[in-house]
Motif scaffolding. Sequence first.
Motif, short mmCIF file in Angstrom:
data_model
loop_
_atom_site.label_atom_id
_atom_site.label_comp_id
_atom_site.label_asym_id
_atom_site.label_seq_id
_atom_site.Cartn_x
_atom_site.Cartn_y
_atom_site.Cartn_z
N MET A 1 95.84 -63.05 14.92
CA MET A 1 96.37 -61.72 14.77
C MET A 1 95.55 -60.77 15.65
N ILE A 2 96.26 -59.94 16.39
CA ILE A 2 95.61 -58.98 17.28
C ILE A 2 96.06 -57.57 16.89
N ILE A 3 95.11 -56.69 16.66
CA ILE A 3 95.43 -55.30 16.37
C ILE A 3 95.92 -54.64 17.64
N LYS A 4 97.08 -54.01 17.56
CA LYS A 4 97.67 -53.34 18.72
C LYS A 4 97.53 -51.82 18.66
N GLN A 5 97.61 -51.26 17.45
CA GLN A 5 97.59 -49.80 17.33
C GLN A 5 97.19 -49.40 15.92
N LEU A 6 96.51 -48.26 15.82
CA LEU A 6 96.17 -47.66 14.53
C LEU A 6 96.88 -46.32 14.43
N ASP A 7 97.52 -46.07 13.30
CA ASP A 7 98.13 -44.78 13.01
C ASP A 7 97.51 -44.27 11.71
N VAL A 8 96.71 -43.24 11.82
CA VAL A 8 96.01 -42.69 10.66
C VAL A 8 96.80 -41.51 10.13
N TYR A 9 97.23 -41.59 8.87
CA TYR A 9 97.90 -40.45 8.23
C TYR A 9 96.86 -39.45 7.76
N GLY A 10 95.83 -39.97 7.11
CA GLY A 10 94.72 -39.18 6.63
C GLY A 10 93.63 -40.11 6.16
N TYR A 11 92.46 -40.03 6.79
CA TYR A 11 91.35 -40.90 6.40
C TYR A 11 90.06 -40.24 6.88
N GLY A 12 89.16 -39.96 5.95
CA GLY A 12 87.93 -39.26 6.32
C GLY A 12 88.28 -37.91 6.94
N LYS A 13 87.75 -37.65 8.12
CA LYS A 13 88.03 -36.37 8.79
C LYS A 13 89.29 -36.42 9.66
N TRP A 14 89.91 -37.58 9.77
CA TRP A 14 91.09 -37.73 10.64
C TRP A 14 92.38 -37.39 9.92
N ARG A 15 93.26 -36.70 10.63
CA ARG A 15 94.60 -36.35 10.13
C ARG A 15 95.61 -36.61 11.24
N ILE A 17 96.56 -39.01 13.46
CA ILE A 17 96.03 -39.40 14.76
C ILE A 17 96.41 -40.86 15.04
N THR A 18 96.71 -41.15 16.29
CA THR A 18 97.07 -42.51 16.71
C THR A 18 96.06 -43.01 17.73
N PHE A 19 95.65 -44.25 17.55
CA PHE A 19 94.80 -44.94 18.51
C PHE A 19 95.62 -46.09 19.08
N PRO A 20 96.25 -45.87 20.24
CA PRO A 20 97.13 -46.91 20.80
C PRO A 20 96.37 -47.86 21.74
N THR A 21 97.07 -48.88 22.15
CA THR A 21 96.66 -49.77 23.23
C THR A 21 95.35 -50.49 22.96
N PHE A 22 95.28 -51.20 21.88
CA PHE A 22 94.14 -52.08 21.63
C PHE A 22 94.37 -53.37 22.40
N GLY A 23 93.32 -53.95 22.95
CA GLY A 23 93.41 -55.20 23.68
C GLY A 23 93.07 -56.37 22.79
N LYS A 24 93.11 -57.57 23.37
CA LYS A 24 92.79 -58.78 22.61
C LYS A 24 91.35 -58.73 22.11
N THR A 25 90.47 -58.24 22.96
CA THR A 25 89.08 -58.01 22.58
C THR A 25 88.82 -56.52 22.76
N GLN A 26 88.35 -55.88 21.71
CA GLN A 26 88.18 -54.43 21.76
C GLN A 26 86.75 -54.08 21.39
N LEU A 27 86.10 -53.35 22.27
CA LEU A 27 84.76 -52.85 22.00
C LEU A 27 84.87 -51.35 21.75
N ILE A 28 84.34 -50.91 20.64
CA ILE A 28 84.39 -49.49 20.29
C ILE A 28 82.96 -48.96 20.30
#
Length: 170
Positions: A1-15, A17-28
């Motif tokens: 399973m590979i994460i492709k995108q995160l869509d945050v409705y509300g979490y912590g300080k985020w409201r 917000i979308t984090f698109p385009t994750f790769g097979k290996t993702q360094l944050i």
Amino acid sequence: MIIKQLDVYGYGKWRQITFPTFGKTQLIYGPNEAGKSTMMAFIEAILFGFPTNKSSERRLEPKDYDGFGGRITVATDTNEIVMIERKKGKATGDVTLYFADGSRGDEADLVKLLQGMTKQMFKAIYSFDIHGLQNVQALKESDFNRYLLAAGTVGSDVLLRVDTQLQKKT
């Protein structure tokens, strides 16, 4: 399973917000307080449930916003796109899976999708910090090989290749 995108409705300080385009290996990476730990907590919460109020982990429920939760879009081993959505509901949240054919799934389907991965296993393999990296040097070679093998059994071919390289060097 590979994460492709995160869509945050509300979490912590985020409201909203979308984090698109994750790769097979993702360094944050980023400076302190950039949201790296919040992103990892969000992924863990969507996959394994929100921490309960009795948990020692922070719940990160927004105090000034009703939209607690979000969605992770993943590609399965067979390249099927699945959206995993978890929103405020019961203690750990209500989860719904949306499959490419239009059908929906529940917590049982998520467990199948995760192929036996537990939150503890996920953290040990995919979520490490400087303390975790420092502890790697303390592992015996046999323990390190077992760690890599465990990672490989849940789909991390990159770690298996590293294990193979280590075997060749010994």
